[in-house]
Write a protein that holds these residues in place. Structure first.
Motif, mmCIF file in Angstrom:
data_model
loop_
_atom_site.group_PDB
_atom_site.id
_atom_site.type_symbol
_atom_site.label_atom_id
_atom_site.label_comp_id
_atom_site.label_asym_id
_atom_site.label_seq_id
_atom_site.Cartn_x
_atom_site.Cartn_y
_atom_site.Cartn_z
ATOM 1 N N LEU A 185 -32.626 17.378 57.199
ATOM 2 C CA LEU A 185 -33.586 17.292 58.302
ATOM 3 C C LEU A 185 -34.703 18.315 58.121
ATOM 4 O O LEU A 185 -34.465 19.514 58.002
ATOM 5 N N ALA A 186 -35.942 17.806 58.131
ATOM 6 C CA ALA A 186 -37.114 18.675 58.020
ATOM 7 C C ALA A 186 -37.635 19.114 59.379
ATOM 8 O O ALA A 186 -38.409 20.067 59.485
ATOM 9 N N GLY A 187 -37.228 18.422 60.437
ATOM 10 C CA GLY A 187 -37.703 18.739 61.790
ATOM 11 C C GLY A 187 -37.617 17.497 62.653
ATOM 12 O O GLY A 187 -36.989 16.501 62.289
ATOM 13 N N TYR A 188 -38.270 17.567 63.804
ATOM 14 C CA TYR A 188 -38.249 16.426 64.715
ATOM 15 C C TYR A 188 -39.600 16.258 65.390
ATOM 16 O O TYR A 188 -40.394 17.207 65.506
ATOM 17 N N ALA A 198 -47.416 21.808 77.973
ATOM 18 C CA ALA A 198 -46.964 23.200 78.137
ATOM 19 C C ALA A 198 -45.608 23.266 78.830
ATOM 20 O O ALA A 198 -44.823 24.201 78.606
ATOM 21 N N LEU A 199 -45.322 22.271 79.670
ATOM 22 C CA LEU A 199 -44.040 22.271 80.378
ATOM 23 C C LEU A 199 -42.874 21.989 79.444
ATOM 24 O O LEU A 199 -41.713 22.231 79.815
ATOM 25 N N PHE A 200 -43.181 21.489 78.238
ATOM 26 C CA PHE A 200 -42.105 21.173 77.296
ATOM 27 C C PHE A 200 -41.754 22.351 76.395
ATOM 28 O O PHE A 200 -40.722 22.326 75.719
ATOM 29 N N THR A 201 -42.567 23.397 76.382
ATOM 30 C CA THR A 201 -42.350 24.519 75.470
ATOM 31 C C THR A 201 -40.959 25.142 75.585
ATOM 32 O O THR A 201 -40.306 25.396 74.560
ATOM 33 N N PRO A 202 -40.442 25.377 76.793
ATOM 34 C CA PRO A 202 -39.083 25.943 76.864
ATOM 35 C C PRO A 202 -38.033 25.045 76.224
ATOM 36 O O PRO A 202 -37.041 25.531 75.683
ATOM 37 N N ALA A 203 -38.241 23.730 76.280
ATOM 38 C CA ALA A 203 -37.276 22.807 75.690
ATOM 39 C C ALA A 203 -37.205 22.978 74.181
ATOM 40 O O ALA A 203 -36.129 22.824 73.576
ATOM 41 N N ILE A 204 -38.329 23.297 73.558
ATOM 42 C CA ILE A 204 -38.347 23.497 72.107
ATOM 43 C C ILE A 204 -37.452 24.671 71.726
ATOM 44 O O ILE A 204 -36.683 24.608 70.748
ATOM 45 N N ASP A 205 -37.543 25.759 72.489
ATOM 46 C CA ASP A 205 -36.697 26.924 72.216
ATOM 47 C C ASP A 205 -35.218 26.594 72.421
ATOM 48 O O ASP A 205 -34.350 27.043 71.660
ATOM 49 N N GLY A 213 -32.287 26.218 64.497
ATOM 50 C CA GLY A 213 -33.713 26.475 64.311
ATOM 51 C C GLY A 213 -34.507 25.292 63.802
ATOM 52 O O GLY A 213 -35.610 25.462 63.264
ATOM 53 N N LEU A 214 -34.001 24.070 63.991
ATOM 54 C CA LEU A 214 -34.736 22.871 63.550
ATOM 55 C C LEU A 214 -36.117 22.856 64.197
ATOM 56 O O LEU A 214 -36.244 22.924 65.420
ATOM 57 N N PRO A 215 -37.199 22.775 63.402
ATOM 58 C CA PRO A 215 -38.541 22.902 63.969
ATOM 59 C C PRO A 215 -39.044 21.632 64.646
ATOM 60 O O PRO A 215 -38.732 20.515 64.221
ATOM 61 N N CYS A 216 -39.840 21.823 65.680
ATOM 62 C CA CYS A 216 -40.576 20.727 66.293
ATOM 63 C C CYS A 216 -41.863 20.525 65.512
ATOM 64 O O CYS A 216 -42.664 21.462 65.379
ATOM 65 N N LEU A 217 -42.079 19.337 65.011
ATOM 66 C CA LEU A 217 -43.247 19.047 64.179
ATOM 67 C C LEU A 217 -44.387 18.428 64.977
ATOM 68 O O LEU A 217 -45.454 18.162 64.420
ATOM 69 N N GLY A 218 -44.162 18.202 66.264
ATOM 70 C CA GLY A 218 -45.231 17.669 67.095
ATOM 71 C C GLY A 218 -44.696 17.006 68.345
ATOM 72 O O GLY A 218 -43.565 16.509 68.365
ATOM 73 N N VAL A 219 -45.510 17.048 69.389
ATOM 74 C CA VAL A 219 -45.225 16.334 70.629
ATOM 75 C C VAL A 219 -46.336 15.301 70.778
ATOM 76 O O VAL A 219 -47.499 15.645 70.994
ATOM 77 N N VAL A 220 -45.988 14.042 70.624
ATOM 78 C CA VAL A 220 -46.979 12.962 70.583
ATOM 79 C C VAL A 220 -47.140 12.367 71.974
ATOM 80 O O VAL A 220 -46.179 11.826 72.536
ATOM 81 N N PRO A 221 -48.329 12.465 72.562
ATOM 82 C CA PRO A 221 -48.545 11.883 73.892
ATOM 83 C C PRO A 221 -48.398 10.365 73.880
ATOM 84 O O PRO A 221 -48.473 9.711 72.831
#
Length: 486
Positions: A185-188, A198-205, A213-221
């Motif tokens: 897995l490279a990320g999600y 901005a309200l999703f930032t805590p969810a990434i952590d 530590g799987l990285p978030c590669l983007g939040v697509v609207p």
């Protein structure tokens, strides 16, 4: 490779947009899906068939589709499970259990197509199927991690936040995967986001803490224009709505149980003054329809029975008695005739026979090799059409003396003596702007047509690429697609 945390998370659309985005950067891009399950298929330039989603992705790359882009296609049909299409050609019919045993033997064919497709390509964007974490089926998997391991490609997870539970779906997928697959897995990506990112930032952590530590590669609207592009499967159907002010025409399509190639109706849905109602089972066909279209089906005889079970045959005959118009495409054309016979068991038990609706004086026999061909021609009034044929049946009868179309110099289809009931085998005919405008003007004289449908699809693909460029670091994603040698 893009694998979902579940079905219908938007993988097909993401891959199509990324195909266009990277192609615009000058890369030679190819789409690939090892295994697809869909009755929405497209004819390829090499005389095969693949899932419609991969044909759209090929278009996003500026390419004609080829069979290697989707080497295994499952086309569900009644009684005999699914038709198994391998590298564009029908291999067999198989029930689910039988196909599970067959899958390992198909992996070499899948890898062969993948390697062949990669010749001359800078980037292959691979779409998984269903969920990456169907670990109960992992032993025979060729669609997700089974393929990723065999082809040694990195994987990006895709989660759908619009349906809710995306944190659990990402973390749960991670938890179910073994260590060697987690390492792939490279990320999600989080797809279909509405609201303030901005309200999703805590969810990434939170997700990082539970996935090593799987990285978030983007939040697509949310991409509001997604509905203007061909859908992959019937989950997107069932769109009957109330008529709104300004609409002139109402076109009704009964959603039969094995509906196929329903992207035939996308150009109609794009018309501003037309309402397209895909009517689900259990509901009557609206009496205010200007036109009823019987769609393609993977199982004509079974869907004739299904149509009658819904009472739609009564609705259709009442519509005709009121002077209404009916069009049948492929299986829908076959249903309009006097009978459909399947002596060889092409779609179901051998010797099957069903009476048709009797609205056209024709008969159909399921026999012969499958017709898979792109073709162009004109209708009975001289308007240009083009598209593809994909069928097993042969239809004959007196009404064929009044063909609806002439394709490659050959007559196709039939019309009733009064012209109100018509049918043909050509999929994609409504994409021809001149034909569509004239056909709809025949329903409502004086109606003006001006939609350029093919240009609209390309414009939406460009806007989708712009949408993803703004949401995802495409340079980072490209770098992740080229991991160091192991």
């Amino acid at each position: 490779m893009f694998q979902g945390t579940g079905s219908d998370v938007g993988k097909s659309l993401l891959v199509a947009g990324l195909c266009r985005a990277y192609t615009r950067r000058g890369l030679a891009v190819r789409p690939f899906k090892p295994q697809n399950m869909s009755n929405n298929a497209a004819v390829t330039i090499d005389g095969g068939e693949i899932g419609r989603a991969q044909a759209l992705q090929a278009r996003a790359c500026g390419l004609a589709p080829v069979a290697d882009m989707n080497p295994v296609l499952l086309k569900p049909q009644s009684d005999v499970g699914s038709q198994v299409v391998v590298q564009g050609k029908v291999l067999t019919n198989a029930a689910a259990r039988d196909y599970y045993r067959l899958k390992p033997s198909l992996l070499p064919r899948v890898l062969e197509s993948f390697d062949r497709l990669g010749q001359g390509a800078d980037l292959i964007l691979v779409e998984g199927a269903g969920s990456a974490a169907e670990v109960n089926l992992r032993a025979a998997d060729i669609a997700n991690m089974g393929f990723a391991e065999a082809a040694d490609v990195p994987v990006v997870l895709v989660g759908d936040i619009d349906r809710g539970g995306v944190l659990a779906s990402v973390v749960g997928t991670w938890a179910l995967l073994p260590d060697n697959e987690r390492a792939r897995l490279a990320g999600y990506l989080i797809n279909k986001f509405r609201g303030d990112p901005a309200l999703f930032t805590p969810a990434i952590d939170i997700m990082a803490a539970h996935t090593g530590g799987l990285p978030c590669l983007g939040v697509v609207p949310w991409f509001a224009e997604a509905g203007r592009l061909p859908a992959e499967d019937a989950a997107s159907l069932g769109r009957a709505t109330a008529r709104t002010e300004g609409e002139v025409l109402h076109v009704v399509v009964p959603q039969v149980s094995r509906i196929a190639n329903f992207d035939d109706f996308d150009p109609l849905a794009a018309e501003a003054d037309l309402r397209l109602s895909i009517v689900p089972p259990g509901q009557p066909l609206p009496a205010d329809a200007d036109l009823i279209i019987l769609p393609g089906s993977k199982a004509t005889i079974a869907d004739l029975t299904f149509l009658r079970q819904q009472g739609w045959d009564v609705d259709i005959l009442a519509h005709v008695r009121r002077g209404g118009r009916v069009l049948g495409i492929c299986a829908g054309y076959q249903m309009l005739g006097r009978s459909v016979a399947d002596p060889q068991g092409v779609e179901g038990p051998a010797g099957g026979m069903a009476p048709g609706l009797g609205l056209l004086d024709v008969e159909t026999v399921m026999a012969g090799d499958k017709v898979l061909v792109e073709v162009n021609g004109h209708d009975c009034h001289g308007h240009a059409v083009k598209g593809y044929e994909m069928h097993m049946g042969r239809t004959t009868g007196p009404d064929c003396a009044r063909p609806l179309l002439t394709l490659a110099g050959q007559a196709d289809g039939a019309r009733s003596p009064d012209g109100r009931v018509q049918g043909c085998y050509l999929h994609g005919l409504f994409a021809a702007d001149g034909f569509r405008a004239a056909f709809l003007a025949g329903l409502r004289p004086g109606r003006d047509g001006g939609l350029a449908y093919e240009a609209l699809v390309d414009d939406v693909l460009d806007r989708l690429a712009d949408h993803l460029e703004a949401a995802i670091d495409l340079d980072r994603l490209l770098a992740l697609s080229r991991p160091p040698a192991r």
